[in-house]
Motif scaffolding. Sequence first.
Motif, PDB file in Angstrom:
ATOM      1  N   ILE A 812       0.829  -1.202   0.000  1.00  0.00           N
ATOM      2  CA  ILE A 812       0.000   0.000   0.000  1.00  0.00           C
ATOM      3  C   ILE A 812       0.868   1.259   0.000  1.00  0.00           C
ATOM      4  O   ILE A 812       1.732   1.430   0.860  1.00  0.00           O
ATOM      5  CB  ILE A 812      -1.000   0.001   1.183  1.00  0.00           C
ATOM      6  N   LEU A 841     -11.314  -1.220   3.033  1.00  0.00           N
ATOM      7  CA  LEU A 841     -11.326  -1.788   1.684  1.00  0.00           C
ATOM      8  C   LEU A 841     -12.180  -3.053   1.609  1.00  0.00           C
ATOM      9  O   LEU A 841     -12.720  -3.380   0.550  1.00  0.00           O
ATOM     10  CB  LEU A 841      -9.896  -2.092   1.226  1.00  0.00           C
ATOM     11  N   ARG A 845     -14.992   0.155   0.010  1.00  0.00           N
ATOM     12  CA  ARG A 845     -14.623   1.568   0.005  1.00  0.00           C
ATOM     13  C   ARG A 845     -13.102   1.690   0.086  1.00  0.00           C
ATOM     14  O   ARG A 845     -12.437   0.859   0.700  1.00  0.00           O
ATOM     15  CB  ARG A 845     -15.231   2.313   1.203  1.00  0.00           C
ATOM     16  N   THR A 846     -12.580   2.738  -0.527  1.00  0.00           N
ATOM     17  CA  THR A 846     -11.160   3.050  -0.383  1.00  0.00           C
ATOM     18  C   THR A 846     -11.033   4.241   0.549  1.00  0.00           C
ATOM     19  O   THR A 846     -11.516   5.334   0.229  1.00  0.00           O
ATOM     20  CB  THR A 846     -10.514   3.386  -1.735  1.00  0.00           C
ATOM     21  N   VAL A 863      -4.049   7.799   1.499  1.00  0.00           N
ATOM     22  CA  VAL A 863      -3.988   6.522   0.788  1.00  0.00           C
ATOM     23  C   VAL A 863      -3.893   6.802  -0.707  1.00  0.00           C
ATOM     24  O   VAL A 863      -4.782   7.440  -1.284  1.00  0.00           O
ATOM     25  CB  VAL A 863      -5.238   5.663   1.100  1.00  0.00           C
ATOM     26  N   ILE A 865      -4.198   4.821  -3.271  1.00  0.00           N
ATOM     27  CA  ILE A 865      -4.903   3.912  -4.169  1.00  0.00           C
ATOM     28  C   ILE A 865      -5.895   4.798  -4.909  1.00  0.00           C
ATOM     29  O   ILE A 865      -6.905   5.219  -4.350  1.00  0.00           O
ATOM     30  CB  ILE A 865      -5.610   2.784  -3.391  1.00  0.00           C
ATOM     31  N   PRO A 868     -10.719   2.677  -8.567  1.00  0.00           N
ATOM     32  CA  PRO A 868     -11.366   1.433  -8.117  1.00  0.00           C
ATOM     33  C   PRO A 868     -10.642   0.185  -8.602  1.00  0.00           C
ATOM     34  O   PRO A 868     -10.599  -0.826  -7.892  1.00  0.00           O
ATOM     35  CB  PRO A 868     -12.768   1.539  -8.739  1.00  0.00           C
ATOM     36  N   ALA A 871      -7.930  -0.562  -6.293  1.00  0.00           N
ATOM     37  CA  ALA A 871      -8.475  -1.112  -5.043  1.00  0.00           C
ATOM     38  C   ALA A 871      -8.745  -2.608  -5.204  1.00  0.00           C
ATOM     39  O   ALA A 871      -8.471  -3.404  -4.293  1.00  0.00           O
ATOM     40  CB  ALA A 871      -9.753  -0.373  -4.656  1.00  0.00           C
ATOM     41  N   TYR A 874      -5.444  -4.441  -4.977  1.00  0.00           N
ATOM     42  CA  TYR A 874      -4.919  -4.515  -3.613  1.00  0.00           C
ATOM     43  C   TYR A 874      -5.713  -5.522  -2.783  1.00  0.00           C
ATOM     44  O   TYR A 874      -5.134  -6.298  -2.015  1.00  0.00           O
ATOM     45  CB  TYR A 874      -4.945  -3.132  -2.947  1.00  0.00           C
ATOM     46  N   ARG A 875      -7.026  -5.539  -2.928  1.00  0.00           N
ATOM     47  CA  ARG A 875      -7.855  -6.496  -2.170  1.00  0.00           C
ATOM     48  C   ARG A 875      -7.495  -7.940  -2.498  1.00  0.00           C
ATOM     49  O   ARG A 875      -7.640  -8.832  -1.660  1.00  0.00           O
ATOM     50  CB  ARG A 875      -9.342  -6.250  -2.476  1.00  0.00           C
TER      51      ARG A 875
END
Length: 890
Positions: A812, A841, A845-846, A863, A865, A868, A871, A874-875
């Motif tokens: 991140i 996340l 939501r970010t 952050v 990121i 979307p 995001a 990353y998830r």
Amino acid sequence: MASVDSFGAKGTLDVKGKAYEIFRLDAVTGEGVDVASLPFSLKVLLENLLRTEDGADITADDIRFLGAWDADAQPDKEIQYTPARVIMQDFTGVPCIVDLATMREAIADLGGDATKVNPLAPAEMVIDHSVIADFFGSADSFERNVEVEYERNRERYQFLRWGQGAFDDFKVVPPGTGIVHQVNIEHLARTVFTREVDGVLQAYPDTCVGTDSHTTMVNGLGVVGFGVGGIEAEAALLGQPVSMLIPRVVGFKLHGDLPAGATATDLVLTITEMLRKHGVVGKFVEFYGAGVTVLPLANRATIGNMSPEFGSTIAVFPIDEETIDYLRLTGRSEEQLDLVEAYAKEQGLWHDPTVEPRFSEKLELDLSTVVPSIAGPKRPQDRVALTDAKSSFEGYLPTYTSQPEAKVPVTLADGSSFDLENGAVTIASITSCTNTSNPSVMIGAALLAKKAVEKGLTRKPWVKTTLAPGSKVVTDYYDKAGLTPYLEKVGFNLVGYGCVTCIGNSGPIIPEVSAAVNEHDLAVVSVLSGNRNFEGRINPDVKMNYLASPPLVIAYALAGNMNVDLFNDPIGQDTEGNDVFLKDIWPSPAEVEATIAEAIDSAMFTKDYADVFAGDDRWKNLPTPTGNTFTWDPASTYVRKAPYFDGMPLEPNAVTDIEGARVLLKLGDSVTTDHISPAGAIKKDSPAGRYLAEHGVDQRDFNSYGSRRGNHEIMIRGTFANIRLRNQLAPGTEGGVTRDFTAGGEVTSVYEASENYIGAGIPLVVLAGKEYGSGSSRDWAAKGTSLLGVKAVIAESYERIHRSNLIGMGVIPLQFPEGQNAESLGLTGEETFAISGITELNEGRTPKTVKVTAGDVTFDAVVRIDTPGEANYYRNGGIMQYVLRNLLKG
């Protein structure tokens, strides 16, 4: 492809009796929409959205929003952009193919079909980064260097030959052919792309992403192309769009013409300085105006090439007659030329110098004000007028040596002797796509060599001189013009077709010179016609590096020292002992143009690219594995199965906050991907060197980090190992060392500290200053960071590609609050860190900020990121895991 056509944009373009399906830009209408006045580059993006509209990822609202683009707005609208193709070089491309091969096994292990992992966009790789200038100054330098290249890289090349057979739509340009970006503009680029879709032949703008930041060179041909990390390129190969924010577009108006004595290199260094000062990171730069019309295509490509140096995403030129002329010169078919012109005019992509599109910001340059320049000693944006080069060098010298007045006697193996001084030019190299693709500066250099030889001049004996053109066409026109012998007489023999010196593959400097430099702490220099001169990049013995035009590279080889005023001091003596000045051997523009007209024709390009993917006998005779999955050799030290999918579950684990983290490195401003990513030679006493020795590899066969990019074990050990890296956590040190708080804070290598932290289950953080991750789009800067156990980077600001790559590897990127940094917050790097709020996340939501607690200090970090799509990556723990899971679902 697109299943929705909300605007009825689909139409037919007839070009001399041949029909192409196109998506008409003028079909986009609506409130505030004004397609005609959009910048060229945004028209290309708009066509991309029109053609790929699917009602889900790309909607009519997205298209309408871009059509009504607000030039003054800050970027906040994400679009999904689908490039027509992907282009790679071997350093960054090999890990791509390693990862695709690993993905084939992973998808099979999870019950899927291995052949689903296959390029869905055309992919081309040019092997150009592996040749090292070990041999120079002799007629057989090229053959000897290529022979050694094959010996060093046989395993990698066999792997790539397997990939060329195993994957569809993947082509490899073999070693010894040219530099990726020059091959791109001279052969691979289409300007207008054609592809059969559902039985219909479509025509659309040629667009590309590349695994090298200098992919932007193709911008000179009206192609919107830019560098991405290898992990983003892999996603594009597998049909994933590139998530991007609609950028601000900087219009750069050109007028006038270059004066005599100024070269394309001088122009590009001037533009680099201007745009870096203006601030264009994350923006598109687009050139327009009457000055564009008089600018040769090669000069446009030279400017586009330097886009990463001034920080923009692209630096593009629209299509015009000069584009068509260049495509014709380089052997493209008449059918293709007709299509490019007809399509560009039909879609409003043809340059009209009297029209000014709407831009977010504007700059202007009168070309007649450009003066001869160099850049250095450590950044490409640090332009110095040639008239000031000597005084600038003198000003920097005390920071590079403790003995500014030193003179060291040196005797070479041939018995010749001289005194070596600070400022000695120990490498003079005509190298890199930036300039070797440009006939005006290459012919200019050769004519200067001819005049120098006629005066009886030659290189100074301490200078390693190398010539590494970007394609075989350069050799052809040198030979046709009768200039090759003169280059060789001043020491500039062909050493290879590749990037060579510009990426750190300079090879060793003259041994006796190296010994004197290291024993007496001399600050010697390199002069190269490249685009990058960052500290520690070119050669470990060379502290100061200068970018210069090819003619000036030869001039400095003749002069032998940066402490020379090329305008007023002689650069040598003729056969009668008379002083010779630069003005005496500098070719006139008329001489250069006359030689170009006589020596270059389209038949050269047609001949040299006729069978460009076939390779020489060495390539053809490589034993090549077969099969849909690769048979990994457990003893290989070049190519190993990547660990990214080990133990990966079908569904992603929940995102967690970070607790009990320690700082691996605390870094300052302008830490580049060169500082982070493994690059250059592998030293014997480094963690990577010890690994190779333990695996039975002799030091002479260590090769470079770049050549071993397919082996993650090597690359982890070389991450943050640059010899010029300064880790503030271990003050007074240089190189890849840190303090290990699992061992009482003792100083050790970054890799060994990382191993101890991972073993203890302690997550890691990197602290950094401004412009973190600038420079090349090195995927290993992010991959290595992740594999070292780093979970978060907290910096003052980021450059675009590295920030995105960190997310793509599950790290991140966080930013200090505006106006604050580690120093202002009182952080020493000895604190234990906790980062909370990341778990938002999991709820789709970010978070805009997360809470960082470091010892007694608490602050809200931004952050980074930004979309979307990021995001989602990353998830999933990274972009590759996201793609693999989607392939399984599909």
